[in-house]
Write a protein that holds these residues in place. Structure first.
Motif, mmCIF file in Angstrom:
data_model
loop_
_atom_site.group_PDB
_atom_site.id
_atom_site.type_symbol
_atom_site.label_atom_id
_atom_site.label_comp_id
_atom_site.label_asym_id
_atom_site.label_seq_id
_atom_site.Cartn_x
_atom_site.Cartn_y
_atom_site.Cartn_z
ATOM 1 N N MET A 1 -29.750 -41.321 23.481
ATOM 2 C CA MET A 1 -28.691 -41.472 24.046
ATOM 3 C C MET A 1 -28.806 -41.236 25.276
ATOM 4 N N ASN A 2 -28.294 -42.206 26.195
ATOM 5 C CA ASN A 2 -27.928 -41.428 27.608
ATOM 6 C C ASN A 2 -26.983 -40.515 28.233
ATOM 7 N N LYS A 3 -27.227 -39.462 28.647
ATOM 8 C CA LYS A 3 -26.898 -38.292 28.464
ATOM 9 C C LYS A 3 -25.907 -38.533 30.530
ATOM 10 N N LYS A 4 -26.706 -39.094 31.025
ATOM 11 C CA LYS A 4 -26.179 -39.332 32.516
ATOM 12 C C LYS A 4 -24.227 -40.234 31.837
ATOM 13 N N PHE A 5 -24.513 -40.954 31.623
ATOM 14 C CA PHE A 5 -23.405 -41.958 30.752
ATOM 15 C C PHE A 5 -22.636 -41.213 30.476
ATOM 16 N N VAL A 6 -22.693 -40.228 29.609
ATOM 17 C CA VAL A 6 -21.569 -39.471 28.724
ATOM 18 C C VAL A 6 -20.955 -38.752 29.516
ATOM 19 N N ASN A 7 -21.876 -37.980 30.459
ATOM 20 C CA ASN A 7 -21.438 -37.252 31.526
ATOM 21 C C ASN A 7 -20.325 -37.782 32.656
ATOM 22 N N PHE A 8 -20.850 -38.470 33.188
ATOM 23 C CA PHE A 8 -20.530 -39.270 33.548
ATOM 24 C C PHE A 8 -18.917 -39.691 33.909
ATOM 25 N N ILE A 9 -18.748 -40.395 32.062
ATOM 26 C CA ILE A 9 -17.469 -40.418 31.561
ATOM 27 C C ILE A 9 -16.398 -39.178 31.587
ATOM 28 N N VAL A 10 -16.901 -37.761 30.421
ATOM 29 C CA VAL A 10 -16.583 -37.297 30.821
ATOM 30 C C VAL A 10 -16.266 -36.734 31.609
ATOM 31 N N LYS A 11 -16.317 -36.533 32.928
ATOM 32 C CA LYS A 11 -16.283 -35.771 33.825
ATOM 33 C C LYS A 11 -15.056 -37.159 34.707
ATOM 34 N N ARG A 12 -14.978 -38.312 34.790
ATOM 35 C CA ARG A 12 -13.778 -39.453 34.556
ATOM 36 C C ARG A 12 -13.084 -38.862 33.886
ATOM 37 N N TYR A 13 -13.064 -38.820 32.760
ATOM 38 C CA TYR A 13 -12.074 -38.587 31.668
ATOM 39 C C TYR A 13 -10.996 -36.823 31.794
ATOM 40 N N LEU A 14 -11.663 -35.964 31.950
ATOM 41 C CA LEU A 14 -10.900 -34.978 33.096
ATOM 42 C C LEU A 14 -10.275 -35.154 33.935
ATOM 43 N N ARG A 15 -10.847 -36.011 34.879
ATOM 44 C CA ARG A 15 -9.269 -36.498 35.931
ATOM 45 C C ARG A 15 -8.455 -36.565 35.757
ATOM 46 N N PHE A 16 -6.964 -36.107 36.300
ATOM 47 C CA PHE A 16 -5.813 -35.760 36.224
ATOM 48 C C PHE A 16 -5.051 -37.333 36.028
ATOM 49 N N ASP A 17 -4.336 -38.508 35.378
ATOM 50 C CA ASP A 17 -3.730 -39.717 35.023
ATOM 51 C C ASP A 17 -3.191 -39.599 35.202
ATOM 52 N N LYS A 18 -2.066 -40.432 36.965
ATOM 53 C CA LYS A 18 -0.857 -40.485 37.195
ATOM 54 C C LYS A 18 0.128 -40.891 36.258
ATOM 55 N N LYS A 19 -0.741 -42.119 34.885
ATOM 56 C CA LYS A 19 0.025 -42.883 34.540
ATOM 57 C C LYS A 19 0.333 -42.115 32.727
ATOM 58 N N HIS A 20 -1.020 -41.324 32.552
ATOM 59 C CA HIS A 20 -0.730 -40.405 31.418
ATOM 60 C C HIS A 20 -0.267 -38.637 31.947
ATOM 61 N N PRO A 21 0.145 -38.744 32.126
ATOM 62 C CA PRO A 21 -0.009 -37.313 32.547
ATOM 63 C C PRO A 21 0.620 -36.267 31.410
ATOM 64 N N PHE A 22 1.181 -36.577 30.256
ATOM 65 C CA PHE A 22 1.597 -36.273 28.837
ATOM 66 C C PHE A 22 0.260 -35.560 28.208
ATOM 67 N N ILE A 23 -1.242 -36.188 28.766
ATOM 68 C CA ILE A 23 -2.065 -36.036 27.816
ATOM 69 C C ILE A 23 -2.388 -34.918 28.527
ATOM 70 N N TYR A 24 -2.780 -34.524 30.054
ATOM 71 C CA TYR A 24 -3.245 -33.475 30.497
ATOM 72 C C TYR A 24 -2.711 -31.946 30.171
ATOM 73 N N ILE A 25 -1.224 -32.667 29.901
ATOM 74 C CA ILE A 25 -0.701 -31.187 29.862
ATOM 75 C C ILE A 25 -0.299 -30.619 28.278
ATOM 76 N N SER A 26 -1.309 -31.548 27.886
ATOM 77 C CA SER A 26 -0.687 -30.971 26.554
ATOM 78 C C SER A 26 -2.526 -30.096 26.686
ATOM 79 N N PHE A 27 -3.805 -30.868 27.507
ATOM 80 C CA PHE A 27 -4.570 -30.895 27.217
ATOM 81 C C PHE A 27 -4.614 -28.521 27.988
ATOM 82 N N LEU A 28 -3.568 -28.512 29.097
ATOM 83 C CA LEU A 28 -3.649 -27.448 29.566
ATOM 84 C C LEU A 28 -3.252 -26.389 28.811
ATOM 85 N N LEU A 29 -1.995 -27.100 28.043
ATOM 86 C CA LEU A 29 -1.682 -26.249 26.959
ATOM 87 C C LEU A 29 -2.621 -25.384 25.484
ATOM 88 N N ALA A 30 -2.820 -26.272 25.389
ATOM 89 C CA ALA A 30 -3.756 -26.077 24.124
ATOM 90 C C ALA A 30 -5.605 -25.090 24.883
#
Length: 397
Positions: A1-30
């Motif tokens: 398993m490529n750990k660098k690849f996994v960590n890169f994608i995780v960091k990218r998905y943790l950034r706020f996405d203006k197209k799907h703000p409700f996902i991040y609001i839900s993350f914040l509520l959790a």
């Protein structure tokens, strides 16, 4: 398993996405839900533990760690000397118990313990505190509880009539024993039932009044009463009773234990509800990133790596919530411990300040329980993401 690849994608998905703000609001509520749940659990369990220990401390003193009492066979000085010889490291306070009435502004019933005050003060810090300003206790001197002392308007060194329950023959009838005693002061246990219903008297004086040469029992202090009670029981003569403080209040502590468990489970529901937000957030993210997931798999990413990406996303949100909640709970406990934010009526609870004592066991249960809930909540979305159908997704989306 490529750990660098996994960590890169995780960091990218943790950034706020203006197209799907409700996902991040839900993350914040959790995150906020888990934080609140952990902090609330820590403070609540700390308060429960603190109150339990405070009650235990009071009841242990007023009921004594171990009590040997007269049952079928009377407890006398010979037995006391035998116990002192067998277990010289223990502390002993023989007592005589009777009931009486104090005649002052009416009749007020009390349970009277005749004790050797010098021995009693070594095993009872409540009596020790009461005797600090009292010197030379006489044979017929009495110390009553603070609540009774104040309620009936007693004052130090006042003489009152005490009517004992034991009868004495007079002519063709019987009459209760009466004796004028001196009220030297009061003790303060913090528990109304004891402060209003118990009095301590010099054992020598009570022996004379009752014409009794044996003890009602012996109060014993030991470093480990749970184990030492069995040692004492083995050498006692048949017919002599023995009981520990926990046996005298078994139902009370069983109720407290049940209440503590129920509170733990109810407050753990806050974390469970918050974890549902992790599931919904991850599922929404998976639906919005289906094309990217399918593209990553088609370019060589393994399904295990996809699974690890979303599992890690859920765990990051959950663990951050747990750590933040633990820090917030610790701060809350520190503030409540050191500042009088919440004041309690001392005559009801026995303490004026809110007692808090979070045990390591309870803290561990909260953290481990929250971690398991977060882990379980992250597993299903991760598995769902790894099962994305590459062909259908790329063909139609």
């Amino acid at each position: 398993m490529n750990k660098k690849f996994v960590n890169f994608i995780v960091k990218r998905y943790l950034r706020f996405d203006k197209k799907h703000p409700f996902i991040y609001i839900s993350f914040l509520l959790a995150f906020l839900g888990i934080l609140t749940g952990v902090a609330t659990l820590m403070i609540a369990m700390g308060i429960m533990n603190g109150m339990d220990k405070e009650f235990e401390k009071k009841l242990k003193v007023m009921n004594y760690p171990i009590t040997v009492y007269s049952s079928l066979v009377k407890v006398d000085k010979k037995l006391l000397l035998y116990l002192e010889k067998k277990f010289p490291n223990y502390k002993y306070s023989p007592y005589i118990q009777t009931s009486a009435i104090i005649q002052k502004n009416g009749l007020n019933g009390v349970l009277v313990y005749g004790v050797d005050f010098e021995k009693e003060r070594k095993i009872n810090f409540v009596i020790n505190d009461a005797l600090k300003n009292i010197k030379n206790i006489g044979k017929f001197d009495v110390i009553v509880g603070k609540r009774l002392f104040e309620d009936i308007g007693l004052y130090p060194n006042e003489k009152v009539i005490m009517i004992f329950s034991k009868m004495t023959p007079i002519g063709f009838g019987v009459s209760p024993l009466m004796k004028k005693v001196k009220i030297r002061g009061y003790f303060n246990s913090g528990l109304v039932a004891y402060d209003k219903g118990i009095a301590y008297m010099n054992i020598q004086g009570l022996k004379i009044i009752l014409n009794q040469d044996y003890y009602s029992g012996i109060h014993i202090w030991t470093p480990n009463p749970f184990k030492d009670i069995e040692k004492i029981k083995k050498i006692l003569p048949p017919g002599v009773g023995i009981i520990g403080w926990w046996q005298q209040n078994g139902n009370f502590f069983a109720a407290l234990k049940m209440e503590k468990r129920a509170l733990f489970l109810v407050l753990m529901l806050i974390i469970i509800v918050a974890s549902l937000n992790i599931i919904s957030s991850l599922l929404m993210m998976i639906m919005s990133k289906r094309k990217e997931i399918a593209l990553m798999i088609s370019l060589g990413a393994t399904r295990t790596e996809i699974k690890r990406i979303f599992l890690k996303l859920g765990m990051i949100i959950g663990v951050l919530g747990i750590v933040s909640g633990a820090i917030l709970g610790g701060i809350g406990i520190y503030i409540l411990k050191n500042f009088d934010i919440i004041k309690l009526p001392a005559d009801v609870y026995g303490v004026s300040r809110l007692p808090i004592d979070l045990s390591l066991v309870d803290f561990s249960l909260i953290i481990v329980g929250a971690f398991i809930i977060v882990l379980i909540s992250s597993i299903y979305p991760a598995i769902k993401a790894s099962k994305t159908d590459v062909l259908d997704t790329l063909r139609y989306e």
